[in-house]
Design a protein around this motif. Sequence first.
Motif, short mmCIF file in Angstrom:
data_model
loop_
_atom_site.label_atom_id
_atom_site.label_comp_id
_atom_site.label_asym_id
_atom_site.label_seq_id
_atom_site.Cartn_x
_atom_site.Cartn_y
_atom_site.Cartn_z
N GLU A 9 0.82 -1.21 0.00
CA GLU A 9 0.00 0.00 0.00
C GLU A 9 0.85 1.26 0.00
O GLU A 9 0.43 2.31 -0.48
N SER A 10 2.06 1.18 0.52
CA SER A 10 2.92 2.36 0.60
C SER A 10 3.76 2.59 -0.66
O SER A 10 4.48 3.58 -0.73
N VAL A 11 3.67 1.68 -1.62
CA VAL A 11 4.45 1.83 -2.85
C VAL A 11 4.04 3.10 -3.57
O VAL A 11 2.85 3.36 -3.78
N GLU A 12 5.03 3.91 -3.91
CA GLU A 12 4.80 5.15 -4.66
C GLU A 12 5.28 4.95 -6.09
O GLU A 12 6.36 4.39 -6.31
N ILE A 13 4.51 5.40 -7.03
CA ILE A 13 4.87 5.32 -8.44
C ILE A 13 5.43 6.69 -8.84
O ILE A 13 4.73 7.69 -8.75
N CYS A 14 6.69 6.71 -9.28
CA CYS A 14 7.30 8.00 -9.63
C CYS A 14 8.17 7.93 -10.88
O CYS A 14 8.91 8.87 -11.16
N HIS A 15 8.08 6.84 -11.63
CA HIS A 15 8.84 6.71 -12.87
C HIS A 15 7.91 6.17 -13.96
O HIS A 15 7.27 5.13 -13.77
N PRO A 16 7.82 6.85 -15.09
CA PRO A 16 6.92 6.41 -16.16
C PRO A 16 7.20 5.00 -16.66
O PRO A 16 6.27 4.23 -16.93
N LYS A 17 8.47 4.63 -16.76
CA LYS A 17 8.82 3.30 -17.26
C LYS A 17 8.31 2.21 -16.31
O LYS A 17 7.78 1.19 -16.75
N LYS B 116 -2.66 3.15 -9.16
CA LYS B 116 -1.68 4.23 -8.94
C LYS B 116 -0.84 4.45 -10.20
O LYS B 116 -0.54 5.58 -10.56
N SER B 117 -0.46 3.35 -10.86
CA SER B 117 0.34 3.45 -12.08
C SER B 117 -0.44 4.14 -13.19
O SER B 117 0.08 5.02 -13.88
N LEU B 118 -1.69 3.73 -13.35
CA LEU B 118 -2.54 4.36 -14.38
C LEU B 118 -2.74 5.85 -14.09
O LEU B 118 -2.66 6.68 -14.99
N SER B 119 -3.00 6.16 -12.83
CA SER B 119 -3.20 7.56 -12.44
C SER B 119 -1.93 8.38 -12.67
O SER B 119 -2.00 9.51 -13.15
N TYR B 120 -0.79 7.83 -12.35
CA TYR B 120 0.47 8.53 -12.56
C TYR B 120 0.69 8.82 -14.04
O TYR B 120 1.05 9.94 -14.41
N LEU B 121 0.45 7.82 -14.87
CA LEU B 121 0.64 8.02 -16.31
C LEU B 121 -0.32 9.06 -16.87
O LEU B 121 0.05 9.88 -17.70
N ALA B 122 -1.56 9.03 -16.41
CA ALA B 122 -2.56 9.97 -16.91
C ALA B 122 -2.35 11.38 -16.36
O ALA B 122 -2.37 12.35 -17.12
N ASP B 123 -2.15 11.50 -15.06
CA ASP B 123 -2.09 12.81 -14.42
C ASP B 123 -0.73 13.50 -14.56
O ASP B 123 -0.66 14.68 -14.87
#
Length: 94
Positions: free
Chosen positions: A21-29, A77-84
């Motif tokens: 749950e604490s994993v943060e997505i911060c790289h597009p790849k 989270k990954s989808l949101s990061y890529l979109a936002d």
Amino acid sequence: MKHLISVHKVNLFSSIQQWLESVEICHPKVARSLCKIIPARCPFEREIKLFNRTIVSIPPLCKLNPFYDQIVEIRFKSLSYLADHCGEDVTLYC
């Protein structure tokens, strides 16, 4: 002794769930890779049909995985990061 082992399992599962749950997505790849690896829906869920009539319905067995909700959350989270943050069209991953 059995009770002690089950308590350790619960603590281990809880720790892993909290970590996921604490994993943060911060790289597009990484986000793209996670969206490709984690399926949009459970691959085990099936309806077996014969002449357009459902004979057998297999429920989504992924929900038996104790980390299913956390894995789905990571995909979101990954989808949101890529979109936002990256402005990418994420319909490719749906």
